[in-house]
Scaffold this motif. Structure first.
Motif, PDB file in Angstrom:
ATOM      1  N   ASP A   1      14.041   8.951   6.688  1.00 40.54           N
ATOM      2  CA  ASP A   1      15.237   9.726   6.995  1.00 40.54           C
ATOM      3  C   ASP A   1      16.493   8.894   6.723  1.00 40.54           C
ATOM      4  OD1 ASP A   1      14.605   8.038   9.154  1.00 40.54           O
ATOM      5  OD2 ASP A   1      14.504   9.674  10.611  1.00 40.54           O
ATOM      6  N   ARG A   2      16.406   7.599   6.933  1.00 42.70           N
ATOM      7  CA  ARG A   2      17.540   6.712   6.646  1.00 42.70           C
ATOM      8  C   ARG A   2      17.827   6.655   5.139  1.00 42.70           C
ATOM      9  NH1 ARG A   2      19.521   1.594   5.732  1.00 42.70           N
ATOM     10  NH2 ARG A   2      21.185   0.985   7.157  1.00 42.70           N
ATOM     11  N   ASP A   3      16.791   6.659   4.317  1.00 44.51           N
ATOM     12  CA  ASP A   3      16.986   6.682   2.860  1.00 44.51           C
ATOM     13  C   ASP A   3      17.791   7.908   2.452  1.00 44.51           C
ATOM     14  OD1 ASP A   3      15.440   4.348   2.418  1.00 44.51           O
ATOM     15  OD2 ASP A   3      13.599   5.521   2.199  1.00 44.51           O
ATOM     16  N   ILE A   4      17.457   9.040   3.042  1.00 47.63           N
ATOM     17  CA  ILE A   4      18.170  10.279   2.716  1.00 47.63           C
ATOM     18  C   ILE A   4      19.625  10.188   3.166  1.00 47.63           C
ATOM     19  CG2 ILE A   4      18.319  12.759   3.181  1.00 47.63           C
ATOM     20  CD1 ILE A   4      15.217  12.751   3.315  1.00 47.63           C
TER      21      ILE A   4
ATOM     22  N   ALA B   1      12.687  12.567  -5.424  1.00 45.91           N
ATOM     23  CA  ALA B   1      12.093  11.506  -4.602  1.00 45.91           C
ATOM     24  C   ALA B   1      12.117  10.157  -5.312  1.00 45.91           C
ATOM     25  CB  ALA B   1      10.664  11.878  -4.225  1.00 45.91           C
ATOM     26  N   GLU B   2      11.749  10.125  -6.584  1.00 40.87           N
ATOM     27  CA  GLU B   2      11.664   8.856  -7.305  1.00 40.87           C
ATOM     28  C   GLU B   2      13.013   8.147  -7.415  1.00 40.87           C
ATOM     29  OE1 GLU B   2      10.358   9.445 -11.344  1.00 40.87           O
ATOM     30  OE2 GLU B   2      11.687  11.163 -11.598  1.00 40.87           O
ATOM     31  N   GLU B   3      14.112   8.873  -7.280  1.00 42.43           N
ATOM     32  CA  GLU B   3      15.433   8.278  -7.391  1.00 42.43           C
ATOM     33  C   GLU B   3      15.852   7.504  -6.146  1.00 42.43           C
ATOM     34  OE1 GLU B   3      18.441  11.038  -9.055  1.00 42.43           O
ATOM     35  OE2 GLU B   3      16.732  12.411  -9.278  1.00 42.43           O
ATOM     36  N   ILE B   4      15.259   7.834  -4.998  1.00 48.23           N
ATOM     37  CA  ILE B   4      15.699   7.191  -3.757  1.00 48.23           C
ATOM     38  C   ILE B   4      14.586   6.495  -2.982  1.00 48.23           C
ATOM     39  CG2 ILE B   4      17.604   8.813  -3.517  1.00 48.23           C
ATOM     40  CD1 ILE B   4      15.934   9.911  -1.020  1.00 48.23           C
ATOM     41  N   MET B   5      13.342   6.655  -3.427  1.00 51.86           N
ATOM     42  CA  MET B   5      12.228   6.094  -2.659  1.00 51.86           C
ATOM     43  C   MET B   5      12.244   4.571  -2.706  1.00 51.86           C
ATOM     44  SD  MET B   5       8.982   6.863  -5.103  1.00 51.86           S
ATOM     45  CE  MET B   5       8.699   5.925  -6.603  1.00 51.86           C
ATOM     46  N   THR B   6      11.637   3.988  -1.698  1.00 52.80           N
ATOM     47  CA  THR B   6      11.412   2.554  -1.669  1.00 52.80           C
ATOM     48  C   THR B   6      10.078   2.300  -2.333  1.00 52.80           C
ATOM     49  OG1 THR B   6      12.659   2.336   0.377  1.00 52.80           O
ATOM     50  CG2 THR B   6      11.118   0.549  -0.157  1.00 52.80           C
ATOM     51  N   ARG B   7      10.098   1.449  -3.326  1.00 49.72           N
ATOM     52  CA  ARG B   7       8.864   1.129  -4.059  1.00 49.72           C
ATOM     53  C   ARG B   7       8.180  -0.069  -3.412  1.00 49.72           C
ATOM     54  NH1 ARG B   7       9.050   4.012  -8.796  1.00 49.72           N
ATOM     55  NH2 ARG B   7      11.102   4.843  -9.304  1.00 49.72           N
ATOM     56  N   GLY B   8       6.990  -0.391  -3.887  1.00 53.13           N
ATOM     57  CA  GLY B   8       6.275  -1.538  -3.345  1.00 53.13           C
ATOM     58  C   GLY B   8       5.883  -1.328  -1.902  1.00 53.13           C
ATOM     59  N   VAL B   9       5.206  -0.245  -1.651  1.00 51.49           N
ATOM     60  CA  VAL B   9       4.862   0.167  -0.296  1.00 51.49           C
ATOM     61  C   VAL B   9       3.891  -0.815   0.354  1.00 51.49           C
ATOM     62  CG1 VAL B   9       3.843   2.010   1.086  1.00 51.49           C
ATOM     63  CG2 VAL B   9       5.185   2.568  -0.932  1.00 51.49           C
ATOM     64  N   VAL B  10       4.208  -1.176   1.575  1.00 46.27           N
ATOM     65  CA  VAL B  10       3.324  -1.998   2.390  1.00 46.27           C
ATOM     66  C   VAL B  10       2.438  -1.038   3.176  1.00 46.27           C
ATOM     67  CG1 VAL B  10       3.230  -3.680   4.269  1.00 46.27           C
ATOM     68  CG2 VAL B  10       5.075  -3.794   2.573  1.00 46.27           C
ATOM     69  N   TYR B  11       1.146  -1.315   3.234  1.00 51.19           N
ATOM     70  CA  TYR B  11       0.214  -0.431   3.915  1.00 51.19           C
ATOM     71  C   TYR B  11      -0.851  -1.260   4.614  1.00 51.19           C
ATOM     72  CZ  TYR B  11      -2.577  -1.508  -0.182  1.00 51.19           C
ATOM     73  OH  TYR B  11      -3.258  -2.179  -1.162  1.00 51.19           O
ATOM     74  N   CYS B  12      -1.671  -0.589   5.401  1.00 45.98           N
ATOM     75  CA  CYS B  12      -2.826  -1.251   6.005  1.00 45.98           C
ATOM     76  C   CYS B  12      -4.045  -0.362   5.804  1.00 45.98           C
ATOM     77  CB  CYS B  12      -2.585  -1.550   7.482  1.00 45.98           C
ATOM     78  SG  CYS B  12      -2.501  -0.097   8.540  1.00 45.98           S
ATOM     79  N   ARG B  13      -5.193  -0.892   6.159  1.00 49.49           N
ATOM     80  CA  ARG B  13      -6.452  -0.156   6.029  1.00 49.49           C
ATOM     81  C   ARG B  13      -6.951   0.308   7.400  1.00 49.49           C
ATOM     82  NH1 ARG B  13      -8.467  -0.734   0.889  1.00 49.49           N
ATOM     83  NH2 ARG B  13      -7.500  -2.396  -0.308  1.00 49.49           N
ATOM     84  N   THR B  14      -7.724   1.355   7.399  1.00 47.03           N
ATOM     85  CA  THR B  14      -8.235   1.925   8.649  1.00 47.03           C
ATOM     86  C   THR B  14      -9.052   0.918   9.456  1.00 47.03           C
ATOM     87  OG1 THR B  14     -10.145   2.791   7.438  1.00 47.03           O
ATOM     88  CG2 THR B  14      -8.326   4.317   7.851  1.00 47.03           C
ATOM     89  N   THR B  15      -9.708  -0.005   8.777  1.00 47.25           N
ATOM     90  CA  THR B  15     -10.597  -0.954   9.445  1.00 47.25           C
ATOM     91  C   THR B  15      -9.884  -2.204   9.960  1.00 47.25           C
ATOM     92  OG1 THR B  15     -11.120  -1.911   7.295  1.00 47.25           O
ATOM     93  CG2 THR B  15     -12.623  -0.213   8.151  1.00 47.25           C
ATOM     94  N   GLU B  16      -8.610  -2.356   9.660  1.00 45.81           N
ATOM     95  CA  GLU B  16      -7.869  -3.506  10.172  1.00 45.81           C
ATOM     96  C   GLU B  16      -7.604  -3.313  11.660  1.00 45.81           C
ATOM     97  OE1 GLU B  16      -4.412  -4.834   7.920  1.00 45.81           O
ATOM     98  OE2 GLU B  16      -5.240  -3.815   6.159  1.00 45.81           O
ATOM     99  N   SER B  17      -7.379  -4.402  12.338  1.00 45.63           N
ATOM    100  CA  SER B  17      -7.070  -4.305  13.763  1.00 45.63           C
ATOM    101  C   SER B  17      -5.614  -3.889  13.949  1.00 45.63           C
ATOM    102  CB  SER B  17      -7.321  -5.635  14.463  1.00 45.63           C
ATOM    103  OG  SER B  17      -6.334  -6.584  14.099  1.00 45.63           O
TER     104      SER B  17
END
Length: 139
Positions: free
Chosen positions: A49-52, A68-84
């Motif tokens: 919402d802050r990007d918008i 979307a591609e004009e304002i999105m943040t690239r290089g997304v940080v994510y995690c996996r379901t099995t991580e703590s």
């Protein structure tokens, strides 16, 4: 505790060519503050919402014509379901991230882990660590 037990299951995503006005309506309808962006079944960005507010409204751009591609943040940080949850909290703290996409073993988006999800899943110490970590960059 695994992230899969704490996350908000199910996360809709949009394509890169989705108009920002549609994304904003989606945020309102679903009461969410971030939407993942996908291309060819891969996570390629995030829009908050802050990007918008900053990249569209404050910049005087037309939300119906901005994609979307004009304002999105690239290089997304994510995690996996099995991580703590603890590992996810440390990642969110290090990166100053309030919402973290969660992928499964097939690398498919299956949920989002937010500050609120963490607060409901773990004790005050870990929740406090995350809150302090994501708010720290605003000082």
């Amino acid at each position: 505790m695994d992230v899969s037990k704490a996350m908000h299951a199910h996360a809709d995503w949009v394509s890169e060519d989705t108009p920002v006005s549609e994304i904003a309506r989606m945020m309102k309808t679903d009461d969410i503050g971030a939407v993942p962006v996908g291309k060819d079944d891969r996570l390629v960005g995030m829009i908050t919402d802050r990007d918008i507010a900053v990249r569209v409204v404050a910049a005087g751009r037309d939300p119906a014509r901005t994609r979307a591609e004009e304002i999105m943040t690239r290089g997304v940080v994510y995690c996996r379901t099995t991580e703590s949850v603890e590992d996810a909290i440390h990642l969110m703290t290090q990166r100053g991230i309030r919402r973290l996409p969660v992928i499964d073993e097939r690398k498919r988006l299956v949920g989002m882990l937010s500050l609120g999800d963490v607060a409901h899943a773990v004790g005050r110490d870990l929740s406090g660590e995350l809150l302090h970590g994501v708010a720290d960059h605003h000082r």
